[in-house]
Design an enzyme around this catalytic site. Structure first.
Site, short mmCIF file in Angstrom:
data_model
loop_
_atom_site.label_atom_id
_atom_site.label_comp_id
_atom_site.label_asym_id
_atom_site.label_seq_id
_atom_site.Cartn_x
_atom_site.Cartn_y
_atom_site.Cartn_z
N HIS A 122 18.93 -7.20 -16.31
CA HIS A 122 17.74 -7.81 -16.93
C HIS A 122 16.53 -7.82 -16.00
O HIS A 122 15.52 -8.43 -16.34
CB HIS A 122 18.10 -9.24 -17.36
CG HIS A 122 18.50 -10.08 -16.19
ND1 HIS A 122 19.67 -9.87 -15.50
CD2 HIS A 122 17.86 -11.07 -15.55
CE1 HIS A 122 19.74 -10.71 -14.48
NE2 HIS A 122 18.65 -11.45 -14.50
N ASP A 123 16.65 -7.18 -14.83
CA ASP A 123 15.52 -7.11 -13.89
C ASP A 123 15.07 -5.68 -13.63
O ASP A 123 14.14 -5.47 -12.86
CB ASP A 123 15.92 -7.70 -12.52
CG ASP A 123 16.29 -9.16 -12.57
OD1 ASP A 123 15.73 -9.88 -13.41
OD2 ASP A 123 17.16 -9.58 -11.79
C1 NOJ Z 1 17.61 -12.93 -9.90
C2 NOJ Z 1 17.71 -12.87 -11.39
O1 NOJ Z 1 18.42 -11.74 -11.75
C3 NOJ Z 1 16.29 -12.88 -11.92
O2 NOJ Z 1 16.22 -12.60 -13.29
C4 NOJ Z 1 15.67 -14.21 -11.60
O3 NOJ Z 1 14.32 -14.19 -11.99
C5 NOJ Z 1 15.76 -14.51 -10.10
N1 NOJ Z 1 17.04 -14.19 -9.54
C6 NOJ Z 1 15.49 -15.96 -9.81
O4 NOJ Z 1 16.54 -16.76 -10.22
#
Ligand code: NOJ
Length: 539
Positions: free
Chosen positions: A324-325
């Protein structure tokens, strides 16, 4: 062999999987309604991105209550039912656990910031600043890590965004509380945790300035040097490696034999430190090399050989194509479904754990939402950066684009919701959806289904060791998996040209795709095709 060393992981982003009440946001009831399909696909372990109570500024990665369900997603009763129904279908459940930080709306933080004398003051990291920040530490997103709080005239530390204050694990009370949270969920029977930015858990007690580095952009597998800083004092501390062992020990007493998979980053030696020299730290860590794959057999041979060298059994590598990133892998392949089949076959047949992000199985494509219009807090922070520029620089800013709703069928909003989806579904054809692909024998969905089931039913693929082999064409990757007297041999053609391989005598064809064919004892591999055989060593 332990179950988690052989499993396959499917990540569900609850916001975007399935809505059941028409509010345009996915929910637990919606997921319940899709469990039969997930089981049919062959998934063994489901990892849920957070669905706990949260203001939702970082879409659940900012938790304000770790033991209640956000009403957007449903109730604790539905959650209990979900865990139970997953188990009934012989699948496992992994929850996302954000131990590093809470939301700034968490009662602990509200209490902590209320006064320097507060009983929760030391739950977080507070320092005096005398008109300037306590030191030069930069967060993982490139902003200053220290945030000034007027009411007590001190700074609190956050290694991600400012509304996500970092917990202070040097305070034994914090550890106790967080272990209590793990216990709460383990008692409900969950089978493991994905640990969010676990590389950030401890900060150095000296609070010294980080040294300078020439590197600016972080990558998914390297945050250690970024934004012109070597993160010597705020990432990957020895105390974090030690803490990995403590958490492992703590959860190991549960009868379901739960596991931990860490979101950490750094060199292989850093990853190994998280896993523990005696494999007594985190059970698994995400390995993100596939996020920046080069679609060439050489890249994959090197990766396999490196993982066998650096992470031999009892360590288990993981193969992550997306999450999701990150940009969706299908977009990184220019939408080429033939290549998607080769890549996913690699992911499922190598020794290790394939981690599949919802929608990968249908080649769900990215959105093109500008940074300016993004809901993602990272996009909001960079809203004046044009999308073409971030794409050109290869930095991923607006994560909304990889979080678009699942494409189920050709009904309203692709079957995701009866209302209006929280993120645009975008243009799609019926052949892009699960229901369209289910009907087409050679679709990507059917390919994933075959791969999930092939792994599931074959102990050599799940447990066997791995050796790369030479092939007749440099574009063809060949490797063998071996367990006791049985061998599985895999051929994957990463090129356009045909390849021809002589297959070992007595081999049984387990799976072929992309137009690969056995003719007169030889395997004919057209461009971007592959095949898997099994044979016995004893006559
Ligand atoms: C990593 C997560 O995968 C991401 O989506 C999130 O924004 C950050 N950590 C902060 O928790």
């Amino acid at each position: 062999m332990e179950w988690w060393k052989q499993t396959s992981i499917y990540q569900i982003y609850p916001w975007s999987f399935q809505d059941s009440n028409g509010d345009g946001i996915g929910d637990l009831q919606g997921i319940l309604g899709r469990l039969d399909q997930i089981q049919d696909l062959g998934v063994e372990t489901i990892w849920f991105s957070p669905f706990y109570q949260s203001p939702g500024q970082d879409f659940g990665y900012d938790i304000s209550d770790y033991t209640s369900i956000d009403p957007r997603f449903g109730t604790m009763e539905t959650c209990d039912r979900l865990i139970n129904e997953i188990h009934k279908r012989k699948m496992k459940v992994v929850l996302d656990m954000v131990m590093n930080h809470t939301s700034d709306k968490h009662p602990w933080f509200l209490e902590s910031k209320s006064s320097k004398e507060s009983s929760k003051r030391d739950f977080y990291i507070w320092r005096k600043g005398k008109n300037k920040k306590p030191n030069n530490w930069i967060s993982m997103v490139g902003t200053p890590g220290w945030n000034y709080d007027k009411s007590t005239d001190e700074f609190y530390y956050s290694n991600f965004l400012s509304f996500q204050p970092d917990l202070n694990y040097r305070n034994p009370k914090v550890k106790k509380e967080m272990f209590g949270v793990l216990d709460f969920w383990l008692k409900k029977g969950v089978d493991g945790f994905r640990l969010d930015i676990f590389n950030s858990i401890y900060k150095d007690e000296s609070f010294k300035d980080n040294p300078f580095s020439f590197r600016f952009f972080p990558t998914p597998d390297n945050h250690d040097e970024a934004f012109f800083q070597k993160k010597q004092y705020n990432l990957n501390l020895p105390e974090s490696f030690q803490f990995a062992k403590e958490v492992r020990k703590h959860i190991s007493k549960y009868k379901q034999k739960p596991f931990l998979v860490g979101e950490v980053s750094g060199s292989d030696s850093v990853l190994k430190s998280f896993l523990g020299e005696k494999a007594d730290g985190l059970n698994l860590v995400f390995q993100f090399e596939l996020i920046h794959f080069e679609y060439k057999s050489k890249f994959f041979i090197d990766l396999l050989e490196k993982n066998e060298r650096e992470f031999p059994a009892p360590f288990t590598p993981t193969y992550v194509l997306g999450n999701h990133d990150q940009r969706r892998y299908i977009d990184r392949l220019g939408g080429d479904l033939r290549k998607a089949k080769v890549l996913s076959a690699f992911q499922f047949l190598a020794r290790g754990i394939p981690v599949v992000y919802y929608g990968d199985e249908i080649g769900r494509q990215e959105g093109r939402i500008s940074n300016f219009l993004g809901k993602d807090p990272i996009a909001k922070m960079n809203r004046f950066v044009p999308l073409f520029l971030s794409n050109l620089l290869g930095i991923y800013i607006n994560r909304d684009n990889c979080r678009l709703p699942m494409l189920w069928d050709d009904s309203n909003e692709a079957g995701f919701t009866t209302g209006k989806s929280w993120l645009p579904v975008g243009k799609f054809k019926i052949s892009d959806t699960v229901s369209g692909q289910k009907k087409k024998e050679n679709s990507l969905w059917n390919h994933y289904r075959s791969l999930f089931h092939l792994r599931k039913g074959n102990s050599v693929i799940k447990e066997g060791n791995l050796e790369t082999k030479s092939s007749s064409h440099s574009d063809v990757l060949c490797f063998e998996r071996k367990l006791k007297e049985k061998v599985v041999v895999v051929y994957l053609n990463f090129g356009e040209e045909n390849g021809k391989e002589s297959i070992p005598k007595g081999s049984k064809l387990l799976y072929q795709f992309g137009g690969a064919e056995v003719k007169g004892g030889d395997l004919q591999l057209v461009g971007h095709s592959g095949a898997v055989f099994e044979f016995g060593l004893r006559k």
